[in-house]
Each structure stands twice: as C-alpha cells, then as structure tokens.
Design an enzyme around this catalytic site. Structure first.
Site, PDB file in Angstrom:
ATOM      1  N   CYS A  11      -4.219  -1.532  -2.015  1.00  0.00           N
ATOM      2  CA  CYS A  11      -4.409  -0.099  -2.159  1.00  0.00           C
ATOM      3  C   CYS A  11      -5.321   0.110  -3.361  1.00  0.00           C
ATOM      4  CB  CYS A  11      -3.043   0.551  -2.397  1.00  0.00           C
ATOM      5  SG  CYS A  11      -3.116   2.290  -2.831  1.00  0.00           S
ATOM      6  N   CYS A  39     -11.067   2.704  -0.097  1.00  0.00           N
ATOM      7  CA  CYS A  39      -9.680   3.073   0.206  1.00  0.00           C
ATOM      8  C   CYS A  39      -9.333   2.273   1.446  1.00  0.00           C
ATOM      9  CB  CYS A  39      -9.560   4.572   0.486  1.00  0.00           C
ATOM     10  SG  CYS A  39      -7.932   5.048   1.119  1.00  0.00           S
ATOM     11  N   ASP A  92       0.874  -1.172   0.000  1.00  0.00           N
ATOM     12  CA  ASP A  92       0.000   0.000   0.000  1.00  0.00           C
ATOM     13  C   ASP A  92       0.911   1.221   0.000  1.00  0.00           C
ATOM     14  OD1 ASP A  92      -2.527   1.490   0.452  1.00  0.00           O
ATOM     15  OD2 ASP A  92      -1.677   1.923   2.402  1.00  0.00           O
ATOM     16  N   SER A  93       0.311   2.394  -0.179  1.00  0.00           N
ATOM     17  CA  SER A  93       1.110   3.612  -0.108  1.00  0.00           C
ATOM     18  C   SER A  93       1.632   3.857   1.308  1.00  0.00           C
ATOM     19  CB  SER A  93       0.256   4.800  -0.529  1.00  0.00           C
ATOM     20  OG  SER A  93      -0.824   4.946   0.376  1.00  0.00           O
ATOM     21  N   HIS A 140      -7.344   2.747   3.730  1.00  0.00           N
ATOM     22  CA  HIS A 140      -7.164   3.526   4.960  1.00  0.00           C
ATOM     23  C   HIS A 140      -8.491   3.743   5.705  1.00  0.00           C
ATOM     24  CE1 HIS A 140      -3.249   4.652   3.243  1.00  0.00           C
ATOM     25  NE2 HIS A 140      -2.942   5.267   4.372  1.00  0.00           N
ATOM     26  N   GLU A 184      -2.716   8.530   8.454  1.00  0.00           N
ATOM     27  CA  GLU A 184      -1.243   8.446   8.464  1.00  0.00           C
ATOM     28  C   GLU A 184      -0.661   9.199   9.669  1.00  0.00           C
ATOM     29  OE1 GLU A 184       1.097   6.950   6.053  1.00  0.00           O
ATOM     30  OE2 GLU A 184      -0.647   5.828   5.348  1.00  0.00           O
TER      31      GLU A 184
HETATM   32  N1  DGL Z   1      -4.792   3.222   0.857  1.00  0.00           N
HETATM   33  C1  DGL Z   1      -4.815   3.766  -0.454  1.00  0.00           C
HETATM   34  C2  DGL Z   1      -6.056   3.337  -1.195  1.00  0.00           C
HETATM   35  O1  DGL Z   1      -6.662   2.336  -0.870  1.00  0.00           O
HETATM   36  C3  DGL Z   1      -4.690   5.242  -0.658  1.00  0.00           C
HETATM   37  C4  DGL Z   1      -3.807   6.045   0.107  1.00  0.00           C
HETATM   38  C5  DGL Z   1      -3.120   7.196  -0.571  1.00  0.00           C
HETATM   39  O2  DGL Z   1      -3.734   8.162  -1.049  1.00  0.00           O
HETATM   40  O3  DGL Z   1      -1.918   7.097  -0.573  1.00  0.00           O
HETATM   41  O4  DGL Z   1      -6.450   3.973  -2.145  1.00  0.00           O
END
Ligand code: DGL
Length: 263
Positions: free
Chosen positions: A67, A178, A3-4, A180, A146
């Site tokens: 992600c 997402c 993931d990011s 997150h 984050e």
């Molecule tokens: N967790 C990432 C997703 O599912 C996105 C996070 C980011 O913007 O870096 O899209």
C-alpha cells in the site's frame, strides 16, 4: 503483505505468478479503509498493529507493505521496528519509471495521503535530481475499486477530471502510485492515450521482492513446490472473498476474519 483493502491484491497476484513456491499471507484492512484521507499518524499506527500481528501469528520471513499510503507513512518506522526485511511499493515503482522514461518528464498518481506526504518526489529526487515529476492525487479512485466498479462511464468521467493536469503536463510515463489503480488501468490508459507508458508499482514490487529473496537467501528451500495462500480481512470475510476472488483469481477461495484492537 498488507493493504487497506483490495488494492494490494495487485501485488499479491504478481507475487504469486513470480514466486509460486512461496507461502503468502495477505491482510486487507477493509474495516478501516480507505487509508488515503487519514492522517499519517493514524495510518502508521494501523500499519504497526497489522505488521506485529503478521509477525507474531504467522512467523513471516519478509513483510511487503502493499500500500503506497501505508508505505509513505510507515515504511521507515517498520524497517526500524521489525527484526525482518520490510519492502514498500514506492522505490520499486520509482526505479521502473526512471528506466521507462525517455523525455525525463513523468507523473505519479496516488491517494491524497501519498501525494501529500511528498514521498514520491523525494524518492525520485534521491535517484535522479533532474527528473521532472508531476504528482497528482486521485481521490475517489480507490472507492470505485472497493465497490468492484473498475470500468464504466462514471469512473471514466472521474478519470478525465482527475487526470487533466497529468495530460497537460505532457509526460511520457505515468506511475500508478496506489496499488488499487492497476484495476483501473484500462480507464486511465484511455484518458492518457497510447503514447504514455503506465508503470504499476504493484508489478515492480513483486520483481524487487523476487530479487531480494534470492539475494538474502530467503527463497523457500524446497523448489519447485506450490505455496500456500492465505487471505485475511478486518471487515466482512465473506464479502472480502467474493470481490477478492474476482480481482485476484482462483487462489482466493476464502478469507479469515481479524479483529483489530483500534477501530
Ligand atoms: N492501496 C492503497 C495505496 O496504495 C490506498 C488505498 C486507500 O486509500 O485506502 O495507497
């Protein structure tokens, strides 16, 4: 899986719970997060670099793009490129949302990159052409996670503002597109109200992964066993371990540093 940053840990948590006998390597690209506002080609090139590193270094048998933004930008490319099965988080979440909705009116929220790519309406349309989908970007949510701020007044105010179009759409199911966002589920649920079902693309991906490993005969042959879990970050590895263990749980004791070629 990768993931990011910390978001894919929601997929990792569900995977560890569902598949305790599998070894897991997780890479959080915290040095280059957030992916959400980056051009698709840039996210694609990061995804390829990470995938090649994971394949070469760890001889992985299966890759999960944990992600949504990276899956929207790079899933098909990675599936063509790599000699192993690759799963994203979009299709499992779409299937679970379609199974949950009774009215046929649903919404998906995600990063600017994911929503702008049109990947979700396309994925919904492939399975059910009649579904009514409201897609809404939520810039700012990822940054709260984050920083480890998953609850409180500030994120609540942001959620009320960003989710207003979703509330107005009178959906019965909301897909958290997402990885997150499950960390913000309580705040999102408060805004949406109790009658709206929240679907996590993270949990659904773990279920789909378990099915796929079984179907492909890829489950670890020695069961039961305790899988090994390894965590890697392109940013500060100590900071990653600190917040990561709070978000994931006791399996994340420490993290190792990885230097990407491209910044
Ligand atoms: N967790 C990432 C997703 O599912 C996105 C996070 C980011 O913007 O870096 O899209």
């Amino acid at each position: 899986m990768f993931d990011s940053g910390f978001g894919g840990l929601t997929v990792a948590r569900a995977t560890i719970d569902l598949l305790p006998g599998e070894d897991l390597v997780y890479l959080g690209d915290t040095a280059r997060y957030p992916y959400g506002a980056k051009p698709q080609e840039e996210v694609l090139s990061h995804a390829v670099e990470i995938a090649e590193f994971l394949v070469q270094e760890f001889d992985i048998k299966y890759l999960v793009v944990a992600c949504n933004t990276a899956a929207a930008a790079a899933l098909t490319h990675l599936q063509d490129l790599l000699p192993l099965p690759v799963m994203g988080v979009i299709e499992p979440g779409v299937r679970a949302t379609l199974a949950a909705t009774e009215t046929g009116r649903v919404a998906v929220i995600g990063t600017v990159g994911t929503i702008g790519s049109g990947a979700y309406p396309e994925a919904f349309g492939k399975i059910d052409a009649m579904i009514d989908v409201t897609a809404c970007a939520c810039p700012g949510f990822v940054e709260f996670v984050e920083r480890g701020n998953t609850e409180g007044q500030q994120v609540g105010i942001l959620a009320e503002r960003l989710l207003a179009p979703v509330v107005e759409a009178h959906v019965d199911t909301l897909l958290l597109g997402c990885t997150h966002y499950p960390y913000l589920a309580r705040t999102i649920a408060q805004v949406m109200g109790q009658s709206v079902v929240l679907v996590s693309s993270a949990d659904e991906t773990a279920f789909a992964l378990a099915d796929d490993l079984e179907r492909l005969g890829l489950k670890h042959p020695d069961q039961p066993r305790a899988g090994a879990h390894r965590f890697i970050s392109s940013g500060d590895e100590r900071a990653f371990a600190q917040l990561g263990s709070r978000l994931l749980g006791p399996e994340l004791v420490d993290a190792q540093r990885w230097e990407p070629n491209v910044s």
